[in-house]
Each structure stands twice: as structure tokens, then as C-alpha cells.
Scaffold this active site. Structure first.
Site, PDB file in Angstrom:
ATOM      1  N   GLU A 119       1.030  -1.304  -0.146  1.00 30.55           N
ATOM      2  CA  GLU A 119       0.162   0.121  -0.006  1.00 30.55           C
ATOM      3  C   GLU A 119       0.679   1.218   0.085  1.00 30.55           C
ATOM      4  O   GLU A 119       0.443   2.318   0.345  1.00 30.55           O
ATOM      5  CB  GLU A 119      -1.034  -0.069   1.166  1.00 30.55           C
ATOM      6  CG  GLU A 119      -2.299  -1.013   1.325  1.00 30.55           C
ATOM      7  CD  GLU A 119      -2.944  -1.067   0.010  1.00 30.55           C
ATOM      8  OE1 GLU A 119      -2.799  -0.060  -0.593  1.00 30.55           O
ATOM      9  OE2 GLU A 119      -3.974  -1.626   0.060  1.00 30.55           O
ATOM     10  N   HIS A 177      -3.019   2.888   8.194  1.00 31.67           N
ATOM     11  CA  HIS A 177      -4.170   2.213   7.422  1.00 31.67           C
ATOM     12  C   HIS A 177      -4.540   0.844   8.179  1.00 31.67           C
ATOM     13  O   HIS A 177      -3.624   0.018   8.507  1.00 31.67           O
ATOM     14  CB  HIS A 177      -3.649   1.873   6.145  1.00 31.67           C
ATOM     15  CG  HIS A 177      -4.390   0.911   5.199  1.00 31.67           C
ATOM     16  ND1 HIS A 177      -5.825   0.995   4.801  1.00 31.67           N
ATOM     17  CD2 HIS A 177      -3.982  -0.143   4.679  1.00 31.67           C
ATOM     18  CE1 HIS A 177      -6.094   0.170   4.266  1.00 31.67           C
ATOM     19  NE2 HIS A 177      -4.975  -0.779   3.934  1.00 31.67           N
ATOM     20  N   HIS A 194      -7.763  -2.425   8.413  1.00 33.08           N
ATOM     21  CA  HIS A 194      -8.982  -3.179   8.000  1.00 33.08           C
ATOM     22  C   HIS A 194      -9.975  -3.308   8.988  1.00 33.08           C
ATOM     23  O   HIS A 194     -10.516  -4.364   9.061  1.00 33.08           O
ATOM     24  CB  HIS A 194      -8.621  -4.644   7.268  1.00 33.08           C
ATOM     25  CG  HIS A 194      -7.757  -4.322   5.994  1.00 33.08           C
ATOM     26  ND1 HIS A 194      -7.361  -5.478   5.689  1.00 33.08           N
ATOM     27  CD2 HIS A 194      -7.200  -3.374   5.428  1.00 33.08           C
ATOM     28  CE1 HIS A 194      -6.318  -5.266   4.492  1.00 33.08           C
ATOM     29  NE2 HIS A 194      -6.575  -3.937   4.491  1.00 33.08           N
ATOM     30  N   TYR A 242     -19.836  14.190  17.575  1.00 33.99           N
ATOM     31  CA  TYR A 242     -19.104  15.504  17.313  1.00 33.99           C
ATOM     32  C   TYR A 242     -17.661  14.916  16.777  1.00 33.99           C
ATOM     33  O   TYR A 242     -16.875  15.939  16.515  1.00 33.99           O
ATOM     34  CB  TYR A 242     -19.256  16.388  18.519  1.00 33.99           C
ATOM     35  CG  TYR A 242     -18.441  15.896  19.854  1.00 33.99           C
ATOM     36  CD1 TYR A 242     -17.213  16.028  20.129  1.00 33.99           C
ATOM     37  CD2 TYR A 242     -19.212  15.547  20.707  1.00 33.99           C
ATOM     38  CE1 TYR A 242     -16.416  15.541  21.301  1.00 33.99           C
ATOM     39  CE2 TYR A 242     -18.718  14.919  22.133  1.00 33.99           C
ATOM     40  CZ  TYR A 242     -17.234  15.165  22.190  1.00 33.99           C
ATOM     41  OH  TYR A 242     -16.861  14.586  23.327  1.00 33.99           O
ATOM     42  N   HIS A 255     -12.880  -1.982   1.910  1.00 29.48           N
ATOM     43  CA  HIS A 255     -11.360  -2.078   1.948  1.00 29.48           C
ATOM     44  C   HIS A 255     -11.078  -1.911   3.415  1.00 29.48           C
ATOM     45  O   HIS A 255     -10.665  -2.566   4.284  1.00 29.48           O
ATOM     46  CB  HIS A 255     -10.571  -1.367   0.943  1.00 29.48           C
ATOM     47  CG  HIS A 255      -9.087  -1.439   1.281  1.00 29.48           C
ATOM     48  ND1 HIS A 255      -8.222  -1.176  -0.038  1.00 29.48           N
ATOM     49  CD2 HIS A 255      -8.288  -1.797   2.089  1.00 29.48           C
ATOM     50  CE1 HIS A 255      -6.993  -1.580   0.465  1.00 29.48           C
ATOM     51  NE2 HIS A 255      -7.018  -1.824   1.559  1.00 29.48           N
ATOM     52  N   TYR A 308      -8.215  20.909  22.656  1.00 25.98           N
ATOM     53  CA  TYR A 308      -8.518  19.690  23.395  1.00 25.98           C
ATOM     54  C   TYR A 308      -7.066  19.193  24.010  1.00 25.98           C
ATOM     55  O   TYR A 308      -5.998  19.325  23.249  1.00 25.98           O
ATOM     56  CB  TYR A 308      -9.184  18.706  22.887  1.00 25.98           C
ATOM     57  CG  TYR A 308      -9.487  17.521  23.784  1.00 25.98           C
ATOM     58  CD1 TYR A 308     -10.524  17.525  24.716  1.00 25.98           C
ATOM     59  CD2 TYR A 308      -8.877  16.340  23.680  1.00 25.98           C
ATOM     60  CE1 TYR A 308     -10.679  16.517  25.683  1.00 25.98           C
ATOM     61  CE2 TYR A 308      -8.884  15.279  24.339  1.00 25.98           C
ATOM     62  CZ  TYR A 308      -9.800  15.211  25.275  1.00 25.98           C
ATOM     63  OH  TYR A 308     -10.203  14.133  26.083  1.00 25.98           O
TER      64      TYR A 308
END
Length: 225
Positions: free
Chosen positions: A86, A104, A106, A125, A166, A221
């Protein structure tokens, strides 16, 4: 003359430290159930080098000697393991944003949502923390430039998106931030699937104004140094 590929023994100290963080983050995706086996991948940028998990190697087996680094064109400049398949997605993010880390996965609930809607409904939110409603990138074969292009379209103005049939991809200024965004995205997908499964009821959604206000508040935050 092209730069010679450096071996693991020639790794700079800062690269070695960052590689340790990359491996720890990759292992965390498994421990938290966001990936199974060797699916998903993690990367982090240091200067013009992108450290990325190698293809097909279980994360619990990764060692300092498995460090894998490429430049922004994808040319391997560090280590010998083959980079993740990837890689085009990771590099596309680094070339078009200020990202310093990419995760990334799955993740099950997020992947399920990617098969149902073109955009995750704004049920919470924390959507604001990703820049707004999370889009779904149209399906393309994994590891292709087409998938990377589809992903960039869905990421416009966002720090995360779903990949149809994916999984997910998120980025941040640090590995912790990129990972947190992945975890929040999976949680929101699970939330929407849970709420929308109640017969006869439809989840209430937040307005653009509400999301924008939450996004602004989320920028401040946490602890200030």
C-alpha cells in the site's frame, strides 16, 4: 548519481527511535482488533524518508533490523525488506499534506460502513476531529495508483477517510494522533451501525454548524505545554 541504499546498521539514531514507534503502533492495531494478521500498515516521515512497515511480515516479528525506508518517490533508501504493497497510498498522503504519520487498517465496523454509504453519517461530534463528515473513497484494487487517487479525493479537507470494501486510512502530526483518529473512526462507525440497526428509529445527526463548532473546540483539546 543515485544515493546508495543504507543498511539497518547505518540507520540514524532518530530513524531508529521512530522505527520503534512505527512497530509499536503497528502492534497496537493488532492488539486493539483493527487489523488481522499482516493486514493494514503504518508509516512515519522523518525528513524526506518515510519509514514504513514491510510487506507480509507479522508485526510481532519485526525487529530493528527490519527497518524499511523509502524516499517520497518510492525508491527504497533504507533496509532490505520489501515495503508494504500500500506504499502508493502512504506516499500520496505525504506528498499532498503535512502528515508526519499514516495508519491504514481493515477495521471491521469501518469496512462494513464503507460498503453501505458514500459518507459516514455525522452521529458524533468527533467527526469534527477528522475535518468533517468522513467520505468513502470509491473501490480500486489494493496497492494501485488508482486507489491512491481515489483516496486523495475522499481525503480533501479531511484527516481520514474510508476505503470502499477495504478499510480506513488516517494521518496526523504524530503516530499517536494518526492512531487515535483511526480508533475514533472505527468507534464512530460502530456507533452508527448500532444506532441505525434499531427497528423503526433513525439516528439523529449533527448539523454542519454543530460539527464546525466541535471541530474548533477540539483544536484546543488536551493539555497545553
Amino acid at each position: 548519481m543515485a544515493e546508495l541504499r543504507r543498511s539497518a546498521e547505518e540507520t540514524h539514531p532518530d530513524e531508529a527511535r521512530l522505527w520503534t514507534e512505527v512497530v509499536a503502533t503497528a502492534r497496537r492495531t493488532v492488539a486493539d482488533g483493527l487489523v488481522v494478521g499482516t493486514s493494514g500498515n503504518v508509516s512515519a516521515r522523518i525528513g524526506d524518508v518515510v519509514l514504513v512497515t514491510p510487506s507480509g511480515v507479522p508485526y510481532d516479528r519485526l525487529t530493528p533490523g527490519d527497518i524499511t525506508g523509502v524516499d517520497l518517490t518510492g525508491r527504497q533508501v533504507l533496509g532490505t525488506p520489501v515495503p508494504t504493497s500500500e506504499l502508493p497510498m502512504h506516499l500520496a498522503v505525504y506528498r499532498t499534506t503535512d502528515a508526519r504519520a499514516v495508519v491504514h487498517t481493515h477495521a471491521v465496523h469501518a469496512t462494513a460502513v464503507s460498503t453501505l454509504v458514500p459518507e459516514l453519517p455525522a452521529v458524533h461530534y468527533m467527526t469534527g476531529a477528522l475535518g468533517g463528515p468522513v467520505r468513502v473513497a470509491p473501490y480500486a484494487t489494493y496497492g494501485t495508483d488508482e486507489l491512491a487517487e481515489n483516496m486523495l479525493g475522499a481525503l480533501a479537507g479531511r484527516s481520514g477517510c474510508l476505503l470502499q470494501n477495504h478499510g480506513t486510512i488516517t494521518y496526523g502530526a504524530t503516530l499517536d494522533q494518526a492512531y487515535d483518529r483511526t480508533a475514533q473512526l472505527e468507534w464512530m462507525c460502530r456507533l452508527w451501525l448500532t444506532a441505525s440497526s434499531v427497528p423503526g428509529l433513525t439516528p439523529s445527526l449533527l448539523t454542519e454548524a454543530q460539527l464546525a463548532e466541535a471541530g474548533e473546540r477540539l483544536k484546543g483539546y488536551g493539555q497545553r505545554r
